[in-house]
Structures are given as structure tokens and as C-alpha cells.
Scaffold this active site. Structure first.
Site, PDB file in Angstrom:
ATOM      1  N   HIS A 123      -0.978  46.269  13.311  1.00  0.00           N
ATOM      2  CA  HIS A 123      -1.690  47.264  14.118  1.00  0.00           C
ATOM      3  C   HIS A 123      -3.084  46.771  14.468  1.00  0.00           C
ATOM      4  CE1 HIS A 123      -3.319  51.357  15.110  1.00  0.00           C
ATOM      5  NE2 HIS A 123      -4.415  50.824  14.583  1.00  0.00           N
ATOM      6  N   GLU A 124      -3.788  46.219  13.485  1.00  0.00           N
ATOM      7  CA  GLU A 124      -5.138  45.721  13.742  1.00  0.00           C
ATOM      8  C   GLU A 124      -5.114  44.521  14.686  1.00  0.00           C
ATOM      9  OE1 GLU A 124      -7.517  47.535  13.029  1.00  0.00           O
ATOM     10  OE2 GLU A 124      -6.457  48.866  11.662  1.00  0.00           O
ATOM     11  N   HIS A 129      -4.965  45.687  18.210  1.00  0.00           N
ATOM     12  CA  HIS A 129      -6.287  46.005  18.751  1.00  0.00           C
ATOM     13  C   HIS A 129      -6.977  44.737  19.264  1.00  0.00           C
ATOM     14  CE1 HIS A 129      -6.724  50.247  18.105  1.00  0.00           C
ATOM     15  NE2 HIS A 129      -6.543  50.178  16.791  1.00  0.00           N
ATOM     16  N   GLU A 177      -5.123  54.112  19.754  1.00  0.00           N
ATOM     17  CA  GLU A 177      -4.353  54.096  18.511  1.00  0.00           C
ATOM     18  C   GLU A 177      -2.852  54.111  18.793  1.00  0.00           C
ATOM     19  OE1 GLU A 177      -5.472  53.436  15.534  1.00  0.00           O
ATOM     20  OE2 GLU A 177      -7.469  53.324  16.410  1.00  0.00           O
TER      21      GLU A 177
END
Length: 311
Positions: free
Chosen positions: A130-131, A134, A201
Site C-alpha cells: 500500500h505504501e 503511494h 487511500e
């Protein structure tokens, strides 16, 4: 497009900064605020990642000090077709994580000790993926600069409480105006953070799930982190709420005024979206399970070899 949005955000926050300066000190206050905003923008672009990492006492780790964590990040970065980011560990019992850096070549992924101790390897892979999403979306520059400038705006608004003085024909807000400014300035900055974080998100969840190969790994991690975030305080985040939007789950306790400043979409909705993605991908649509040298079912807190310095 993300760089254009970053520039637009910087311009908008600079205007807000100048507006607060004008309310505090009239025309001269606006000029001073513009100069401070310009310096803040320049500093934020080049140094905001270092400042945020330092704020949380993050320590960089490598393949010698934290081999399993660093190797996991490296494998996921290869899957995401990204340069290897720097890896940082925060000595904090609350499970959480964020990414920072002005571009993928200067990115960093920071996780808490609570995260590596409470999640299994597959769940941890979901969080790190997930990071990395980003980073791949170039969200980190926008999110980190927002944290820096929003924090500066909050400080300036608080100064208005002490330097507003009495209202006269030239300048000064008076005590009522100063109190209103102290409330409205940070609120405006937080509204910007909310607009930034909520849409990003969902996008990072989607791409991160695809990078890791299994959406339910991230869904399981989100459920655990959400539950722990309300029970385990993050003192650094409470002292620096302008950084809350950077974390995968809102690190604030939710007590009192915190609940008004939620920077994340509902975790329940995020998990529902991941369940839908898992159904769309099916078991045949996922990449292979992560390398066998990492036991996928072993809790991270029970390693098969000595743990790093956070143990």
C-alpha cells in the site's frame, strides 16, 4: 498530474497562509506571511521527508539490522517496478506505517515496531505494498508537503491568539477574532488534508493489493491496525496531528476534537472495496505467493532467526 496538483495545493495553502497573515497584521502581515510561505514551500519540497521522519524518531535500517523487513520491501518494490526505497523503523507500539519522499528515487517507507510485531508476513506485505502504491502514484510529495505547511498554518493561527491585540481602524483582530482565527485556520488546513487523503487511500489500497498479489492480506491488516489504533496511543501523532493523513490508518485516538478531523475513509468501506477486488481478481488472478524463504503463515513476532534491534 500529481505534480500539477502539488503546485495547486502549494498555491492554495500559500494563499491561506497570506490570508491569516493579513487578518493578523493587515497588509504588512500578508507580506510577511508570503515570505514565510515561500520559505516554507522551498523547505518542504527538499526537506519535509527528513523532518517528518525525524519527528517520529524513525531510524533507518538495512539488510544487516533488519534483514526480513528490508528484503520484504525489496521484493515488493521489484514487483511494483520501483527503485528500492529507504526503510525506516519507528519505535512506537501502535501498528502503523507511512511513506514519504519527493519522488520514487528519494522515497522512504517507515513502519512502527508495533506493526512488525503484530502482523503476519502476508499482512505486513499488504501494508508495505500500500505504501509503495503511494510512492508509485507520486502521492508522497503531496502528502508530506501538506503535513509541513498545514502544521505551519496551525502555528500561525495560534500566534493570532497572542498577537491579535485590540481591534482598531488599521489592524488587529481583537480577542474574539483571534479565537476564531485560531480555530478556523487549522480547520481549513485539515479540510485540505481530508480532500487529499480520502481519494488517495482507495487508489493506494487497490494498487497495493495488486502489488502484494492478494487483496485480503491488506484487508486483514487494516482491520487489525484499525482496532489497535483506538487502543494504543501514538503520542507523536497526537502532538503533530497535521501528519495524521500520511499514515495508512488514522493514528489519532479519536477522543475529543480528533473525531472532527478524520483524514481517512472508513476502514469498513476500504475493506469492502478490497473484498470486491479479491472477488474480481479471483485466486487465479493473483501473482505467486511471496518467496518461500519467508514463511507466509508464521507471525512476524515469532521469527525463525534472531530479530533486529527492535526486538
Amino acid at each position: 498530474m500529481n505534480y500539477f496538483r502539488t503546485a495547486l495545493l502549494l498555491a492554495g495553502l500559500t494563499a491561506l497562509f497570506m490570508g491569516i497573515g493579513y487578518w493578523i497584521g493587515g497588509g504588512s502581515g500578508a507580506i510577511i506571511a508570503l515570505a514565510i510561505a515561500a520559505a516554507t514551500n522551498l523547505f518542504a519540497y527538499w526537506n519535509s521527508d527528513r523532518m517528518v521522519l525525524s519527528m517520529y524518531g524513525a531510524q533507518q535500517v538495512d539488510a544487516n539490522s533488519a534483514p526480513e523487513l528490508v528484503n520484504l520491501v525489496a521484493e515488493l518494490a521489484r514487483r511494483a517496478e520501483l527503485p528500492m526505497p529507504r526503510v525506516f523503523l519507528m519505535d512506537n507500539p501502535q501498528p502503523n506505517a507511512f511513506a514519504t519522499g519527493r519522488n520514487p528515487q528519494n522515497a522512504a517507507v517507515a513502519v512502527t515496531t508495533g506493526l512488525v510485531q503484530s502482523l503476519g508476513r502476508e499482512e505486513l506485505a499488504g501494508v508495505i505494498a500500500h505504501e509503495l502504491a503511494h510512492v508509485k502514484h507520486h502521492d508522497t510529495l503531496l502528502m508530506t508537503i501538506t503535513a509541513t505547511i498545514a502544521g505551519a498554518i496551525s502555528m500561525l493561527a495560534q500566534f493570532g491568539m497572542f498577537f491579535g491585540g485590540r481591534r482598531d481602524s488599521n489592524s488587529g483582530l481583537g480577542p474574539i477574532g483571534s479565537i476564531a482565527l485560531m480555530i478556523l485556520g487549522p480547520l481549513a488546513a485539515m479540510l485540505v488534508q481530508m480532500a487529499i487523503s480520502r481519494t488517495r487511500e482507495y487508489a493506494a489500497d487497490n494498487l497495493g493489493a495488486r502489488i502484494a498479489g492478494q487483496p485480503m492480506w491488506l484487508a486483514s491488516a487494516l482491520a487489525k491496525i484499525e482496532n489497535a489504533a483506538h487502543q494504543v496511543p501514538n503520542e507523536e501523532a497526537e502532538r503533530n496531528p497535521a501528519t495524521a493523513h500520511m499514515f495508512i490508518i488514522n493514528p489519532l485516538s479519536g477522543h475529543g476534537i480528533d473525531s472532527l478531523f478524520s483524514t481517512h475513509p472508513s476502514t469498513e468501506n476500504r475493506i469492502a472495496a478490497l473484498r470486491q477486488l479479491a472477488a474480481e481478481l479471483g485466486t487465479d488472478g493473483a501473482p505467486p505467493v511471496l518467496g518461500s524463504r519467508y514463511p507466509s503463515r508464521r507471525p512476524w513476532g515469532q521469527p525463525s532467526r534472531p530479530r533486529g534491534p527492535w526486538g
